[in-house]
Design a protein around this motif. Structure first.
Motif, PDB file in Angstrom:
ATOM      1  N   ARG A 135       0.695  -1.288   0.115  1.00  0.00           N
ATOM      2  CA  ARG A 135       0.170  -0.078  -0.006  1.00  0.00           C
ATOM      3  C   ARG A 135       0.980   1.211  -0.025  1.00  0.00           C
ATOM      4  N   ILE A 136       0.321   2.436  -0.357  1.00  0.00           N
ATOM      5  CA  ILE A 136       1.069   3.699  -0.262  1.00  0.00           C
ATOM      6  C   ILE A 136       0.977   4.238   1.196  1.00  0.00           C
ATOM      7  N   LEU A 137       1.981   4.522   1.877  1.00  0.00           N
ATOM      8  CA  LEU A 137       2.144   4.891   3.079  1.00  0.00           C
ATOM      9  C   LEU A 137       1.637   6.563   2.984  1.00  0.00           C
ATOM     10  N   THR A 138       1.750   7.149   4.368  1.00  0.00           N
ATOM     11  CA  THR A 138       1.484   8.691   4.253  1.00  0.00           C
ATOM     12  C   THR A 138       2.069   9.212   5.092  1.00  0.00           C
ATOM     13  N   MET A 139       2.595  10.598   5.222  1.00  0.00           N
ATOM     14  CA  MET A 139       3.437  11.357   5.994  1.00  0.00           C
ATOM     15  C   MET A 139       3.030  12.661   5.612  1.00  0.00           C
ATOM     16  N   LEU A 180      -1.428   8.134  -8.356  1.00  0.00           N
ATOM     17  CA  LEU A 180      -1.320   7.293  -9.360  1.00  0.00           C
ATOM     18  C   LEU A 180      -0.463   7.518 -10.381  1.00  0.00           C
ATOM     19  N   LYS A 181      -0.261   8.923 -10.726  1.00  0.00           N
ATOM     20  CA  LYS A 181       0.455   9.621 -11.807  1.00  0.00           C
ATOM     21  C   LYS A 181       1.988   9.282 -11.604  1.00  0.00           C
ATOM     22  N   TYR A 182       2.367   9.266 -10.034  1.00  0.00           N
ATOM     23  CA  TYR A 182       3.594   9.325  -9.760  1.00  0.00           C
ATOM     24  C   TYR A 182       3.920   7.730  -9.658  1.00  0.00           C
ATOM     25  N   ALA A 183       2.984   6.882  -9.199  1.00  0.00           N
ATOM     26  CA  ALA A 183       3.276   5.376  -9.148  1.00  0.00           C
ATOM     27  C   ALA A 183       3.528   4.772 -10.575  1.00  0.00           C
ATOM     28  N   GLY A 184       2.679   5.464 -11.500  1.00  0.00           N
ATOM     29  CA  GLY A 184       2.955   4.879 -12.900  1.00  0.00           C
ATOM     30  C   GLY A 184       4.332   5.233 -13.579  1.00  0.00           C
ATOM     31  N   ILE A 185       4.895   6.087 -12.928  1.00  0.00           N
ATOM     32  CA  ILE A 185       6.296   6.582 -13.445  1.00  0.00           C
ATOM     33  C   ILE A 185       7.631   6.062 -12.717  1.00  0.00           C
ATOM     34  N   VAL A 186       7.298   6.043 -11.391  1.00  0.00           N
ATOM     35  CA  VAL A 186       8.686   5.597 -10.571  1.00  0.00           C
ATOM     36  C   VAL A 186       8.331   4.501  -9.759  1.00  0.00           C
ATOM     37  N   GLY A 187       7.075   3.689  -9.949  1.00  0.00           N
ATOM     38  CA  GLY A 187       6.926   2.607  -9.303  1.00  0.00           C
ATOM     39  C   GLY A 187       6.175   2.654  -8.207  1.00  0.00           C
ATOM     40  N   ARG A 188       4.934   2.071  -7.955  1.00  0.00           N
ATOM     41  CA  ARG A 188       4.036   2.105  -6.729  1.00  0.00           C
ATOM     42  C   ARG A 188       4.948   1.951  -5.440  1.00  0.00           C
ATOM     43  N   GLU A 189       5.865   1.120  -5.352  1.00  0.00           N
ATOM     44  CA  GLU A 189       6.657   0.678  -4.141  1.00  0.00           C
ATOM     45  C   GLU A 189       7.531   2.012  -3.807  1.00  0.00           C
ATOM     46  N   ASN A 190       7.548   2.759  -4.658  1.00  0.00           N
ATOM     47  CA  ASN A 190       8.415   3.948  -4.386  1.00  0.00           C
ATOM     48  C   ASN A 190       8.004   5.344  -4.366  1.00  0.00           C
ATOM     49  N   VAL A 191       6.515   5.118  -3.825  1.00  0.00           N
ATOM     50  CA  VAL A 191       5.809   6.503  -3.542  1.00  0.00           C
ATOM     51  C   VAL A 191       5.441   6.452  -2.335  1.00  0.00           C
ATOM     52  N   ILE A 192       5.577   7.609  -1.377  1.00  0.00           N
ATOM     53  CA  ILE A 192       4.715   7.729  -0.245  1.00  0.00           C
ATOM     54  C   ILE A 192       4.101   9.263  -0.392  1.00  0.00           C
ATOM     55  N   ALA A 243      -5.819   4.863  -3.949  1.00  0.00           N
ATOM     56  CA  ALA A 243      -4.855   4.538  -4.879  1.00  0.00           C
ATOM     57  C   ALA A 243      -4.287   3.218  -4.603  1.00  0.00           C
ATOM     58  N   SER A 244      -3.969   2.861  -3.596  1.00  0.00           N
ATOM     59  CA  SER A 244      -3.353   1.551  -3.250  1.00  0.00           C
ATOM     60  C   SER A 244      -4.191   0.267  -3.693  1.00  0.00           C
ATOM     61  N   THR A 245      -5.839   0.358  -3.389  1.00  0.00           N
ATOM     62  CA  THR A 245      -6.584  -0.453  -4.046  1.00  0.00           C
ATOM     63  C   THR A 245      -6.524  -0.774  -5.496  1.00  0.00           C
ATOM     64  N   ARG A 246      -6.130   0.365  -6.158  1.00  0.00           N
ATOM     65  CA  ARG A 246      -6.112   0.241  -7.621  1.00  0.00           C
ATOM     66  C   ARG A 246      -4.754  -0.108  -8.103  1.00  0.00           C
ATOM     67  N   LEU A 247      -3.931   0.167  -7.207  1.00  0.00           N
ATOM     68  CA  LEU A 247      -2.404  -0.186  -7.728  1.00  0.00           C
ATOM     69  C   LEU A 247      -2.141  -1.780  -7.237  1.00  0.00           C
ATOM     70  N   TRP A 248      -2.735  -2.194  -6.126  1.00  0.00           N
ATOM     71  CA  TRP A 248      -2.571  -3.767  -5.807  1.00  0.00           C
ATOM     72  C   TRP A 248      -3.915  -4.529  -5.872  1.00  0.00           C
ATOM     73  N   CYS A 249      -4.589  -4.099  -6.532  1.00  0.00           N
ATOM     74  CA  CYS A 249      -6.037  -4.822  -6.739  1.00  0.00           C
ATOM     75  C   CYS A 249      -5.574  -6.331  -7.322  1.00  0.00           C
TER      76      CYS A 249
END
Length: 379
Positions: free
Chosen positions: A7-11, A330-342, A373-379
């Motif tokens: 999932r995408i974490l938050t800070m 989702l824009k950022y995850a699509g470029i740098v990878g979902r696991e590399n976005v917070i 975003a997490s649900t859509r990226l890891w569905c």
């Protein structure tokens, strides 16, 4: 730094709104006015405990102490470093403006707004770190507040040498380089103490981008050389601190205004990535920089690093819709990878939106958008 593979974490970027009674006491202390030291210590400890629970309640993954003990960057530098004295502006003197490039085009707008970035302290002697007691109080209060809190990443912010220089004029050291490295030597003690206490260190460096407005005489090439020296000083201050324990935050000054002549991200992004940190928190959602997600289509995020775009901002009191936040992520995850976005914030929301409740509503939307975003990226 905490990461997730599902999932995408938050800070958030750090500053949170203080309770009015605490703010009154902290401001009095900073201004040298009478205050009850015992009452301040007790209220600070209870307020940090309260704000930790508030962050947990809105589902933030990376939480801090709200920076409740710090009034501003100027007071922070003044209280934790020796070798300086207050700067007294002369009648009619115009100090450096944080909106220096915008001012000639919008003078009526900025009338009466102050310099928002002039040097209010003068370095008149050798700089030494004297903030040990204040820092230990911050650490102790935060650790006490974290008792019973699980599955959260605790962090404490500290200011970069370049941003301290932004507020402190040098009349002692023989060069800018010597001055910056003296600040770096002094602040190294604070940086290392935060990491040694078991917290993530967040380096705050708005000066990296906003000094472009302060120095309108520079072209991009000259400014890049200016900024690179300050990054080198920061990396020196981070020596022997593991990159995995450092997060870097930058913005364009965070003041409300046109920002018409902000330096574009593309002109400094490679310098940002030179900072010895594992995560890069970058202002990204305000109307002047929202489009710059496209920069990452051409600039590769280094392997093992994490991008933390600001997907919630301080530019207005609108509470971003969770779907908009998810769209940005989702824009950022699509470029740098979902696991590399917070999911992050543009800057500290505590003192920059119209009411504390709005800031907390923005944080709730941030968590909701990250979940979508997490649900859509890891569905």
């Amino acid at each position: 730094m905490k990461r997730s593979n599902d999932r995408i974490l938050t800070m958030h970027a750090g500053s949170l709104a203080r309770p009015p009674d605490l703010r009154q006491m902290v401001v009095a202390k900073s201004n040298g006015e009478p205050y009850d030291e015992t009452a301040l210590a007790a209220r600070l400890r209870s307020a940090v405990a309260e704000v930790v629970q508030q962050q947990v309640a809105v589902n933030l993954d990376s939480i801090n102490d709200g920076e409740f003990s710090k009034v501003s960057f100027t007071s922070y530098a003044r209280e934790r470093l020796s070798g300086h004295e207050p700067r007294v502006a002369q009648p009619g003197e115009v100090l450096a403006r944080i909106y220096g490039r915008d001012y000639p085009e919008f003078p009526e707008y900025f009338e009466g707004r102050g310099n928002l970035g002039g040097r209010e302290v003068i370095c008149t002697g050798p700089l030494h770190y004297i903030g040990q007691a204040a820092l230990q109080t911050d650490i102790d209060n935060f650790k006490a507040a974290l008792q019973g809190v699980e599955d959260r990443e605790p962090f404490l912010p500290a200011v970069a040498p370049g941003t301290i220089e932004h507020w402190m004029e040098n009349v002692h050291y023989p060069s800018d380089e010597a001055f910056l490295y003296a600040i770096a030597d002094a602040m190294h003690e604070e940086y290392k103490a935060i990491v040694d206490a078991g917290f993530l260190l967040q380096i705050d460096d708005p000066d990296l981008a906003d000094a472009w407005q302060i120095h309108p005489e520079m072209d991009v090439l000259a400014y890049r050389k200016f900024a690179e020296l300050r990054i080198e000083a920061l990396n020196y201050a981070l020596r022997d601190i593991p990159e995995e324990s450092v997060r870097f935050h930058m913005c364009w000054g965070s003041y409300h205004g046109p920002h018409l002549y902000d330096i574009p991200l593309i002109d400094i992004v490679d310098l940002i990535l030179k900072v010895k940190a594992v995560g890069y928190s970058i202002e990204a959602s305000n109307p002047r920089h929202d489009h710059e997600w496209q920069v990452w289509q051409d600039v590769k995020l280094p392997d093992g690093k994490v991008l933390i775009p600001g997907v919630v901002g301080h530019a207005s009191d609108f509470v971003e819709h969770p779907e908009l936040i998810a769209e940005r992520l989702l824009k950022y995850a699509g470029i740098v990878g979902r696991e590399n976005v917070i999911a992050g914030t543009d800057c500290g929301l505590g003192t920059r939106v119209g009411h504390p409740k709005i800031a907390w509503a923005k944080f709730e939307a941030l968590a909701q958008g990250a979940q979508i975003a997490s649900t859509r990226l890891w569905c």
